[in-house]
Design a protein around this motif. Sequence first.
Motif, PDB file in Angstrom:
ATOM      1  N   LEU A 383       0.825  -1.203   0.000  1.00 28.23           N
ATOM      2  CA  LEU A 383       0.000   0.000   0.000  1.00 28.23           C
ATOM      3  C   LEU A 383       0.859   1.253   0.000  1.00 28.23           C
ATOM      4  O   LEU A 383       0.528   2.234  -0.682  1.00 28.23           O
ATOM      5  CB  LEU A 383      -0.937  -0.005   1.207  1.00 28.23           C
ATOM      6  N   GLN A 384       1.960   1.215   0.727  1.00 35.95           N
ATOM      7  CA  GLN A 384       2.821   2.406   0.730  1.00 35.95           C
ATOM      8  C   GLN A 384       3.443   2.629  -0.640  1.00 35.95           C
ATOM      9  O   GLN A 384       3.670   3.776  -1.044  1.00 35.95           O
ATOM     10  CB  GLN A 384       3.877   2.293   1.837  1.00 35.95           C
ATOM     11  N   ASN A 385       3.684   1.560  -1.399  1.00 37.96           N
ATOM     12  CA  ASN A 385       4.185   1.724  -2.775  1.00 37.96           C
ATOM     13  C   ASN A 385       3.126   2.361  -3.668  1.00 37.96           C
ATOM     14  O   ASN A 385       3.418   3.280  -4.444  1.00 37.96           O
ATOM     15  CB  ASN A 385       4.602   0.369  -3.346  1.00 37.96           C
ATOM     16  N   VAL A 386       1.879   1.876  -3.554  1.00 34.47           N
ATOM     17  CA  VAL A 386       0.798   2.412  -4.384  1.00 34.47           C
ATOM     18  C   VAL A 386       0.510   3.863  -4.037  1.00 34.47           C
ATOM     19  O   VAL A 386       0.328   4.714  -4.921  1.00 34.47           O
ATOM     20  CB  VAL A 386      -0.475   1.548  -4.217  1.00 34.47           C
ATOM     21  N   LEU A 387       0.481   4.174  -2.746  1.00 30.29           N
ATOM     22  CA  LEU A 387       0.192   5.542  -2.331  1.00 30.29           C
ATOM     23  C   LEU A 387       1.278   6.513  -2.768  1.00 30.29           C
ATOM     24  O   LEU A 387       1.000   7.664  -3.107  1.00 30.29           O
ATOM     25  CB  LEU A 387       0.004   5.607  -0.814  1.00 30.29           C
ATOM     26  N   SER A 388       2.519   6.061  -2.772  1.00 32.06           N
ATOM     27  CA  SER A 388       3.603   6.937  -3.229  1.00 32.06           C
ATOM     28  C   SER A 388       3.506   7.188  -4.730  1.00 32.06           C
ATOM     29  O   SER A 388       3.848   8.277  -5.204  1.00 32.06           O
ATOM     30  CB  SER A 388       4.963   6.319  -2.889  1.00 32.06           C
ATOM     31  N   VAL A 389       3.002   6.207  -5.493  1.00 30.15           N
ATOM     32  CA  VAL A 389       2.855   6.380  -6.940  1.00 30.15           C
ATOM     33  C   VAL A 389       1.771   7.403  -7.267  1.00 30.15           C
ATOM     34  O   VAL A 389       1.927   8.244  -8.155  1.00 30.15           O
ATOM     35  CB  VAL A 389       2.544   5.023  -7.611  1.00 30.15           C
ATOM     36  N   ILE A 390       0.650   7.347  -6.534  1.00 29.22           N
ATOM     37  CA  ILE A 390      -0.452   8.271  -6.831  1.00 29.22           C
ATOM     38  C   ILE A 390      -0.277   9.617  -6.144  1.00 29.22           C
ATOM     39  O   ILE A 390      -1.129  10.505  -6.286  1.00 29.22           O
ATOM     40  CB  ILE A 390      -1.803   7.654  -6.429  1.00 29.22           C
ATOM     41  N   GLY A 391       0.800   9.782  -5.384  1.00 26.13           N
ATOM     42  CA  GLY A 391       1.062  11.068  -4.759  1.00 26.13           C
ATOM     43  C   GLY A 391       0.229  11.339  -3.527  1.00 26.13           C
ATOM     44  O   GLY A 391      -0.142  12.482  -3.259  1.00 26.13           O
ATOM     45  N   SER A 392      -0.077  10.308  -2.740  1.00 18.30           N
ATOM     46  CA  SER A 392      -0.867  10.485  -1.526  1.00 18.30           C
ATOM     47  C   SER A 392      -0.048  11.228  -0.470  1.00 18.30           C
ATOM     48  O   SER A 392       1.184  11.078  -0.399  1.00 18.30           O
ATOM     49  CB  SER A 392      -1.298   9.120  -0.988  1.00 18.30           C
ATOM     50  N   PRO A 393      -0.711  12.008   0.398  1.00  9.69           N
ATOM     51  CA  PRO A 393       0.024  12.729   1.438  1.00  9.69           C
ATOM     52  C   PRO A 393       0.482  11.857   2.594  1.00  9.69           C
ATOM     53  O   PRO A 393       1.160  12.340   3.499  1.00  9.69           O
ATOM     54  CB  PRO A 393      -1.000  13.770   1.928  1.00  9.69           C
ATOM     55  N   VAL A 394       0.102  10.585   2.607  1.00  9.75           N
ATOM     56  CA  VAL A 394       0.477   9.692   3.706  1.00  9.75           C
ATOM     57  C   VAL A 394       1.962   9.349   3.593  1.00  9.75           C
ATOM     58  O   VAL A 394       2.399   8.821   2.564  1.00  9.75           O
ATOM     59  CB  VAL A 394      -0.364   8.403   3.686  1.00  9.75           C
ATOM     60  N   PRO A 395       2.774   9.602   4.621  1.00 11.82           N
ATOM     61  CA  PRO A 395       4.204   9.246   4.561  1.00 11.82           C
ATOM     62  C   PRO A 395       4.384   7.738   4.424  1.00 11.82           C
ATOM     63  O   PRO A 395       3.698   6.957   5.090  1.00 11.82           O
ATOM     64  CB  PRO A 395       4.758   9.756   5.899  1.00 11.82           C
TER      65      PRO A 395
END
Length: 431
Positions: A383-395
Motif C-alpha cells: 500500500l505504501q508503494n501504491v500511495l507513493s505512486v499516486i502522490g498520496s500525502p500519507v508518509p
Amino acid sequence: MSTVAPAVQPASPAADHRPEFEVVTSWKAPIALGIFTVVAFLLFVAFGREGISTLRLSTSSDLIQLPDLELPTLVTGIVISVLLLLITGVSVWMVRSKRRVPIWLISVFAVLFLIGFLVWAAAGETIPVPGLLFGSLSLAVPLIFGALGGVISERVGVVNIAIEGQLLAGAFTSAMVASLTNQPLLGLVAAMFAGVLVSMVLASFSIKYFVDQVIVGVVLNVLVIGVTGFLYSQVMAPNAELLNQPPRFERINIPLLSEIPIIGPVLFRQTLIVYIMYVAVAVVYYGLFHTRWGLRLRSVGEHPQAADTVGINVARTRFWNVSLAGAIVGLGGAYFTLGSVGAFGKEMTAGAGFIALAAVIFGRWDPIRATLAALLFGFASNLQNVLSVIGSPVPSEFMLMLPYVITIAAVAGFVGTSRGPAASGKPYIKS
C-alpha cells in the motif's frame, strides 16, 4: 445421650439468585475501537479531502469487466466514520451486558476503516484494486512460508528466531542450483534442503545441548548473512552468468477461477510456489489440529513431561518437526529468486524473517491467523508503494510502521489474549 441437630440457616434471597458463573469481559476491544473511531473522525472528517476517489476493480485482461467505483471522498469518509461510531457503541453495550465482542464485529470495523482510509488517501486519484491485492500477496508469500515454519517450531517447543537465516539460505541455494541446472524445480528442492540444514543446527544446539534458543537463532542469522554475503561477493557475482541467472517459474492461469472478478487475477494467476503455499497452509492447519501427528506435536510444546510419560520421544519429536519447519521456510526463500525478484542479492530478504515471526505472534500461533497476519503485513508494505505512486500525502514510513504497531496492540491483548505454547523456548531435561 441426646444429640442436638445443628440449626439449618435459611438461605438468603441473594444466594438464591447468585449466578452459577460469571462471564469475564474486557474493555480492551471497545477502547481500541474507540481510539480508531476518533482517528477516523479526525482524518476523514476534520481533515477530510474534497474530490472523487476512484477504485479500479478490473484489469484490461479480465474476461469480466467491472466498472470503476467512484466515491465522493468527504461524504464517504463521513458515512464510514458514523458506521465506525455505531460499531464502537455496540461493542460498549456488549461489554456492559457482560458479553464478549465477537471477532466478526471487529473484522467488519477493520474493513470499513480500511475502505475509508483508501478513499481518503486516493482523493482525486485512482487506486487499482487488483494490482494492490496482487502485489500484497506477492510480498506476503515468503512471510506466509516463514510464519508456517515458525508456528510448527513454536508449537513443538522451539523458538525459531532463525527464520531470517532459513529464508536467506533458501534464496541463495535455489538461485545457484537453478542457475547451474536450468531447472527451477531442482532449485526449489535445494532451497528446502538449505532450510533444513539451518534448522538442524538450531535443533541440535537447542535440544541436545540446551543452548538458549534465542541466542542460537540470532547467531545463525548472523552466520547465514555472513556466509551468503561472502559467497555472493567472491563466487556468485564474478560468475553471474553461470551462477546467478536462475530461470523463474511461469505463471499458471487456473481455468474459470482466474476469470473471477477481482480475486481471480490475484489468487489464480500465480506461479507454482504460490499454489504450493495454498496447499501448505491447508495441510499445516489440518495436520496440527486434526491428526495424531499434530496432537503429539502440540503436546510436546505444551507439556513435554506429560508427553514423555505416555511414551512420546520429546527430543526426537522436536528435532524432526523443527527440521520440517526449516524445509517450509526454505520454500519461502526460493520465492525471492524463482518467483519474484530473480537474481540473488546480498541480504535480499531484508528482515522478512522477523516480520514472519511477528506474524506468528500476531496470529496467536495458529496457521490460518498467522497467514492472515502475513497478508496484512504484505498489504501494508504494498500500500505504501501504491500511495507513493499516486502522490498520496500519507508518509511511506507510516505505512511500513503500521504492521508492527498492530502487532504490539495484538500482543498487548487488544484483539484477544495472546499466549504462546507453555513450553516454547524451554529445554526439556528428562528426569
